[in-house]
Motif scaffolding. Structure first.
Motif, PDB file in Angstrom:
ATOM      1  N   TYR A 224     -12.656 -10.748  24.759  1.00 44.75           N
ATOM      2  CA  TYR A 224     -13.120 -12.109  25.039  1.00 44.75           C
ATOM      3  C   TYR A 224     -12.285 -13.127  24.254  1.00 44.75           C
ATOM      4  CZ  TYR A 224     -17.327 -10.976  27.742  1.00 44.75           C
ATOM      5  OH  TYR A 224     -18.190 -10.567  28.731  1.00 44.75           O
ATOM      6  N   GLN A 312     -22.821  -7.417  23.459  1.00 45.77           N
ATOM      7  CA  GLN A 312     -23.736  -8.068  24.394  1.00 45.77           C
ATOM      8  C   GLN A 312     -24.878  -8.762  23.651  1.00 45.77           C
ATOM      9  OE1 GLN A 312     -23.038  -8.583  27.629  1.00 45.77           O
ATOM     10  NE2 GLN A 312     -21.130  -7.603  27.003  1.00 45.77           N
ATOM     11  N   LEU A 354     -19.284 -20.338  34.713  1.00 44.36           N
ATOM     12  CA  LEU A 354     -19.729 -19.025  34.242  1.00 44.36           C
ATOM     13  C   LEU A 354     -20.646 -18.343  35.250  1.00 44.36           C
ATOM     14  CD1 LEU A 354     -20.428 -19.827  30.476  1.00 44.36           C
ATOM     15  CD2 LEU A 354     -18.465 -18.612  31.435  1.00 44.36           C
ATOM     16  N   THR A 357     -18.617 -16.113  37.379  1.00 42.70           N
ATOM     17  CA  THR A 357     -18.037 -14.922  36.756  1.00 42.70           C
ATOM     18  C   THR A 357     -19.106 -13.927  36.325  1.00 42.70           C
ATOM     19  OG1 THR A 357     -18.101 -15.805  34.501  1.00 42.70           O
ATOM     20  CG2 THR A 357     -16.197 -16.404  35.852  1.00 42.70           C
ATOM     21  N   GLY A 358     -20.296 -14.446  36.003  1.00 41.56           N
ATOM     22  CA  GLY A 358     -21.373 -13.569  35.542  1.00 41.56           C
ATOM     23  C   GLY A 358     -21.186 -13.080  34.128  1.00 41.56           C
ATOM     24  N   LYS A 359     -20.207 -13.618  33.417  1.00 39.21           N
ATOM     25  CA  LYS A 359     -19.945 -13.197  32.047  1.00 39.21           C
ATOM     26  C   LYS A 359     -19.620 -14.413  31.187  1.00 39.21           C
ATOM     27  CE  LYS A 359     -18.044  -8.636  33.241  1.00 39.21           C
ATOM     28  NZ  LYS A 359     -16.866  -7.749  33.133  1.00 39.21           N
ATOM     29  N   GLY A 360     -20.071 -14.377  29.941  1.00 46.25           N
ATOM     30  CA  GLY A 360     -19.739 -15.433  29.007  1.00 46.25           C
ATOM     31  C   GLY A 360     -20.905 -16.364  28.730  1.00 46.25           C
ATOM     32  N   LEU A 377     -15.698 -16.360  26.795  1.00 50.09           N
ATOM     33  CA  LEU A 377     -15.630 -15.683  28.088  1.00 50.09           C
ATOM     34  C   LEU A 377     -14.498 -14.663  28.083  1.00 50.09           C
ATOM     35  CD1 LEU A 377     -14.159 -18.218  30.713  1.00 50.09           C
ATOM     36  CD2 LEU A 377     -13.754 -18.318  28.253  1.00 50.09           C
ATOM     37  N   PRO A 378     -14.482 -13.736  29.069  1.00 54.06           N
ATOM     38  CA  PRO A 378     -13.426 -12.723  29.111  1.00 54.06           C
ATOM     39  C   PRO A 378     -12.040 -13.345  29.167  1.00 54.06           C
ATOM     40  CG  PRO A 378     -15.195 -12.160  30.626  1.00 54.06           C
ATOM     41  CD  PRO A 378     -15.470 -13.552  30.153  1.00 54.06           C
ATOM     42  N   GLU A 381     -10.534 -14.574  32.322  1.00 51.34           N
ATOM     43  CA  GLU A 381     -11.119 -15.774  32.930  1.00 51.34           C
ATOM     44  C   GLU A 381     -10.692 -17.056  32.213  1.00 51.34           C
ATOM     45  OE1 GLU A 381     -12.724 -15.966  35.622  1.00 51.34           O
ATOM     46  OE2 GLU A 381     -13.260 -13.883  36.026  1.00 51.34           O
TER      47      GLU A 381
END
Length: 412
Positions: A224, A312, A354, A357-360, A377-378, A381
Motif C-alpha cells: 500500500y 486489515q 475507493l 476499488t473496494g480497497k483503502g 490505498l494499494p 491504484e
C-alpha cells in the motif's frame, strides 16, 4: 557538501534529487552571506499522523511518522550572539540573543525563533549566533507540520553547534512547543515536534513524561501507499479552532476531577454526563471527550495490530479513527466559515474513488479544519487516484509519499 552515502541512507531512491537541493543550499548561502566554506548541513522531516488525532494535549496516545518531505538547511557559526536565518520565500530573520526581550510576539518566524532561543536557555542549553540558509518541501500551513519541521531543524543546529549533540529529542519537542505556546499563542501539543524530530514510525504516550517507542511499520510492507491531498485552504486563521479542542477537553476533565482527560475514565464521563452537560453547556466538548477516550484505545489496538502484522485491522482502525474525527472531534471544517468545506469535499471525492476499488481508506489528516486529507490505498491504484484528485485540487497538491526513518539530524 553532504556525502553521497549519507544522502543515500536518508533519501534512498531520491538521493540524486536531494544532492541537487543541497547544492542549491550551498549556492544560496554563498549568495546571501558571501562565505560558504566549512558549512554544516541539516535536515528535519515533516510528519504524518497515522492514528491518535488530537489526543496528545490531553495525555493520550498517538502513532505518527516522519515523511520524505523535509526542511533542509546550510549553516555556519558566526562567532557572536547574532542569528541570521533566511528561509526561501520568507523575509530573513535577524535576532540579537542578548536583546531577546525586545522581540515581539506573534510575528511569524521571528517570534518562533526567539521563543526557541528562550526555551533552550531556560532548559540550560547554550545558544549563540549562527547564519543559516533554509529551504523546504514540507507543504506550508497544511497539516504536515511545516512549522514543527523548521523548529526541529533549528534544534538540530543549536544541538550540533553549541551542545555537543547531547540535547535529547524530547527536549527538541519541548523547545518547539514552548515557542508555539508562548510566542505564537498556539496551544499545540508535542506530537508534531516529536514525529519530526525522532524519525520513522513511533508510538507516543503523553500521559506522563513523553514515552516514545519506534515501531516496525510501513504501508509499503503490505503493498500500500499513502497519498495526501492539500485541499488548498491554509491554517493561518484557525488558531481559535485548534485551541478550542484541548480547552474543551480540559473543561470536561476538570468537571470529572482531573486536569487532563488522561486523568479520568470514560466510565466517569458516562456516569456524570448529565450534570457535566448542565454545568459546561457544551455538547461538543462532551463529544470530543468521547473521541479522546475511544481514540486512545484505538492507538493501543493498532500498536497490537502492527505487532501481529494484521494490516486489515490496521486499515479498519484508521478508518474508524477518521470517522470519529469527523463526527465527534468535528475538525473537518470550521463553524466560522461553514460554507467552505474543502476537507469534507476531498473526503467525499476519495470515497467515490475507493468505492470503485473496494480497497483503502481516507481520513482527515492532522489538526484538521482545513488543509490535508490522507488516503491509504494499494500501490497499483495510486496513479489513478492521483489523477482523479488532481482534477479537483491540482497535481501540485496531491502527494504520494513514504515514511522515512531519519528525523532531525546533522548530515555533515
Amino acid at each position: 557538501m553532504v556525502k553521497d552515502k549519507v544522502l543515500k541512507k536518508v533519501y534512498g531512491e531520491d538521493a540524486a534529487d536531494a544532492k541537487k537541493r543541497f547544492e542549491h543550499l550551498e549556492e544560496g548561502f554563498a549568495g546571501e552571506y558571501g562565505d560558504s566554506k566549512e558549512l554544516s548541513f541539516f535536515t528535519a522531516p515533516g510528519r504524518t499522523e497515522i492514528i491518535g488525532n488530537h489526543t496528545d494535549h490531553n495525555g493520550g496516545k498517538v502513532i505518527a511518522a516522519s515523511i520524505n518531505l523535509d526542511t533542509i538547511g546550510a549553516a555556519k557559526v558566526s562567532g557572536d550572539d547574532r542569528m541570521e536565518i533566511l528561509s526561501e520565500g520568507y523575509q530573513k530573520v535577524t535576532i540579537d540573543i542578548d536583546k531577546l526581550a525586545q522581540v515581539p510576539k506573534e510575528c511569524g518566524t521571528l517570534s518562533l525563533v526567539a521563543g526557541m532561543v528562550e526555551a533552550a536557555q531556560q532548559n540550560g542549553y547554550k545558544v549563540h549566533g549562527f547564519k543559516a540558509y533554509v529551504t523546504t518541501t514540507v507543504i506550508a500551513a497544511a497539516g504536515v507540520s511545516s512549522s514543527a519541521s523548521f523548529e526541529m531543524l533549528f534544534c538540530a543546529m543549536i544541538n550540533h553547534f553549541f551542545n555537543q549533540d547531547k540535547i535529547p529529542v524530547t527536549d527538541y519537542a519541548k523547545i518547539g512547543q514552548y515557542s508555539e505556546n508562548h510566542f505564537w499563542n498556539k496551544a499545540s501539543g508535542l506530537m508534531d515536534q516529536m514525529a519530526c524530530a525522532y524519525g520513522g514510525p513511533i508510538l507516543l504516550d503523553f500521559k506522563g513524561d513523553i514515552s516514545v517507542e519506534k515501531i516496525p511499520f510501513g504501508f509499503g510492507d503490505y503493498g500500500y501507499e499513502m497519498v495526501i491531498t492539500n485541499t488548498g485552504k491554509g491554517h493561518a486563521d484557525l488558531s481559535d479552532d485548534y485551541s478550542a479542542v484541548p480547552q474543551e477537553m480540559f473543561a470536561v476533565a476538570k468537571e470529572l476531577g482531573g486536569e487532563r482527560l488522561c486523568d479520568v475514565k470514560k466510565e466517569d464521563l458516562l456516569a456524570h454526563l448529565n450534570e457535566i452537560d448542565e454545568k459546561i453547556g457544551n455538547d461538543r466538548a462532551i463529544l470530543r471527550a468521547f473521541h479522546f477516550f475511544n481514540e486512545t484505545q484505538r492507538v493501543a489496538d493498532m500498536a497490537q495490530a502492527v505487532a501481529d502484522k494484521d494490516f486489515q485491522k490496521i486499515l479498519a482502525l484508521m478508518n474508524v479513527s477518521g470517522n470519529s474525527s469527523y463526527k465527534l472531534l468535528q475538525n473537518c471544517y470550521t463553524n466560522a466559515a461553514w460554507k467552505e468545506q474543502k476537507i469534507a469535499l476531498a473526503l467525499a471525492l476519495s470515497e467515490e474513488y475507493l468505492a470503485k476499488t473496494g480497497k483503502g481508506i481516507c481520513r482527515v489528516h492532522g489538526g484538521g479544519f482545513a488543509g490535508v486529507i490522507q488516503c491509504v490505498l494499494p500501490k497499483e491504484e495510486t496513479a489513478g487516484y492521483v489523477d482523479f484528485m488532481s482534477q479537483y485540487f491540482g497535481r501540485e497538491n496531491v502527494y504520494p509519499m513514504n515514511i522515512r526513518q531519519t528525523g532531525a539530524v546533522y548530515l555533515g
